[in-house]
Write a protein that holds these residues in place. Structure first.
Motif, PDB file in Angstrom:
ATOM      1  N   UNK A 199      29.785 -48.672 -43.004  1.00  0.00           N
ATOM      2  CA  UNK A 199      28.356 -48.729 -43.293  1.00  0.00           C
ATOM      3  C   UNK A 199      27.559 -49.454 -42.216  1.00  0.00           C
ATOM      4  N   UNK A 200      26.280 -49.129 -42.127  1.00  0.00           N
ATOM      5  CA  UNK A 200      25.326 -49.918 -41.362  1.00  0.00           C
ATOM      6  C   UNK A 200      24.773 -51.009 -42.279  1.00  0.00           C
ATOM      7  N   UNK A 201      24.306 -52.094 -41.672  1.00  0.00           N
ATOM      8  CA  UNK A 201      23.771 -53.225 -42.434  1.00  0.00           C
ATOM      9  C   UNK A 201      22.424 -53.634 -41.852  1.00  0.00           C
ATOM     10  N   UNK A 202      21.464 -53.875 -42.726  1.00  0.00           N
ATOM     11  CA  UNK A 202      20.178 -54.441 -42.318  1.00  0.00           C
ATOM     12  C   UNK A 202      19.847 -55.602 -43.241  1.00  0.00           C
ATOM     13  N   UNK A 203      19.422 -56.719 -42.666  1.00  0.00           N
ATOM     14  CA  UNK A 203      18.978 -57.893 -43.428  1.00  0.00           C
ATOM     15  C   UNK A 203      17.516 -58.151 -43.090  1.00  0.00           C
ATOM     16  N   UNK A 204      16.699 -58.308 -44.120  1.00  0.00           N
ATOM     17  CA  UNK A 204      15.271 -58.585 -43.956  1.00  0.00           C
ATOM     18  C   UNK A 204      14.989 -59.939 -44.582  1.00  0.00           C
ATOM     19  N   UNK A 205      14.581 -60.914 -43.779  1.00  0.00           N
ATOM     20  CA  UNK A 205      14.416 -62.294 -44.247  1.00  0.00           C
ATOM     21  C   UNK A 205      13.032 -62.818 -43.905  1.00  0.00           C
ATOM     22  N   UNK A 206      12.597 -63.820 -44.667  1.00  0.00           N
ATOM     23  CA  UNK A 206      11.323 -64.484 -44.417  1.00  0.00           C
ATOM     24  C   UNK A 206      11.543 -65.960 -44.126  1.00  0.00           C
TER      25      UNK A 206
END
Length: 275
Positions: free
Chosen positions: A206-213
């Motif tokens: 799988x590909x992984x994306x993390x979106x953080x603030x």
């Protein structure tokens, strides 16, 4: 663990996915889907070949957690699905995280069967962005998932404490409480996280994306959410690098238009292409 012991002794409440302004979502006899989700007749298009499964965070129901992102993705032509999981004592997503991953597995298979798709994309918030990694790494899920996108995911746990919400959370759902093993599992250094990350942050496939603030006050420090991996497989995004004026915090991140655009961009991005 000294931090956990401190929390238990003071009966502080840690809210690990979204109960900063409201009480936890409670399970009912009828499970409501968010708008646009769980149309089991939906067939993916050539433009959007992977059905999207939305995985809520601790204390959250799918209807509340995905009330805006679900219809947003549906309007773009995606087949969108969502689930509730991990119910203990009427409160969602509070069971041991490993047990919740066992509930995600058959739901993925159900979506694959209904849509005819070999793989799905997973989009999760907080615990919902981390828990699928157990499914990928320990439950043979990697071959069934094209992309895992985590919005403020608790990938390496939290080192911070959160004060009680304005509307009281039942004591049993406090950190380490008998009905919120998921809360204890998400403390940095917990036995669960030690096992989860013992095989590395990612698995092949799988590909992984993390979106953080940077304004996350629940999963702290916020860079602990990021995953280690090659640029061809892992994309870590800090929202403020894209939109410096965005002050979105943990709980409302899935409702942020900037986050929604980042999710859409990630879903549309070809595998192996960084953001």
């Amino acid at each position: 663990m000294s931090l956990l012991a401190k929390v238990l002794s003071t009966a502080a409440v840690t809210v690990l996915a979204g109960s900063l302004a409201v009480a936890p979502a409670h399970a009912g006899t009828v499970e409501l889907s968010p708008p646009g989700a769980n149309d089991w007749s939906c067939k993916p298009s050539a433009e959007h070949p992977y059905p999207v499964i939305l995985v809520p965070g601790t204390f959250e129901s799918m209807a509340k957690n995905w009330s805006t992102l679900s219809p947003y993705l549906k309007s773009q032509g995606y087949c969108v699905f969502a689930l509730n999981y991990g119910e203990t004592n009427g409160v969602y997503a509070t069971a041991p995280v490993a047990d919740s991953a066992q509930q995600l597995a058959p739901f993925v298979d159900k979506v694959r069967s209904a849509t005819g798709s070999k793989q799905v994309d997973l989009v999760g918030h907080s615990q919902g962005g981390m828990m699928p990694r157990y499914y990928l790494g320990f439950l043979n899920g990697a071959k069934k998932v094209n992309h895992l996108i985590g919005i403020a995911p608790s990938n390496h746990g939290t080192q911070g404490l959160i004060t009680p919400t304005p509307e009281p959370v039942p004591p049993a759902t406090s950190l380490g409480g008998s009905n919120c093993q998921a809360c204890a599992d998400q403390q940095a250094g917990s036995p669960f996280l030690t096992k989860l990350n013992s095989i590395g942050d990612t698995v092949a496939g799988p590909a992984y994306t993390v979106i953080s603030t940077t304004h996350d006050e629940v999963v702290t420090p916020y860079p602990s959410q990021f995953l280690a991996g090659s640029a061809q497989q892992v994309t870590n995004i800090t929202i403020q690098d894209k939109c410096p004026a965005d002050v979105i915090e943990h709980d409302q991140a899935p409702n942020d238009p900037v986050v929604q655009r980042l999710v859409s961009n990630a879903l549309a991005r070809p595998a192996g292409q960084p953001a």
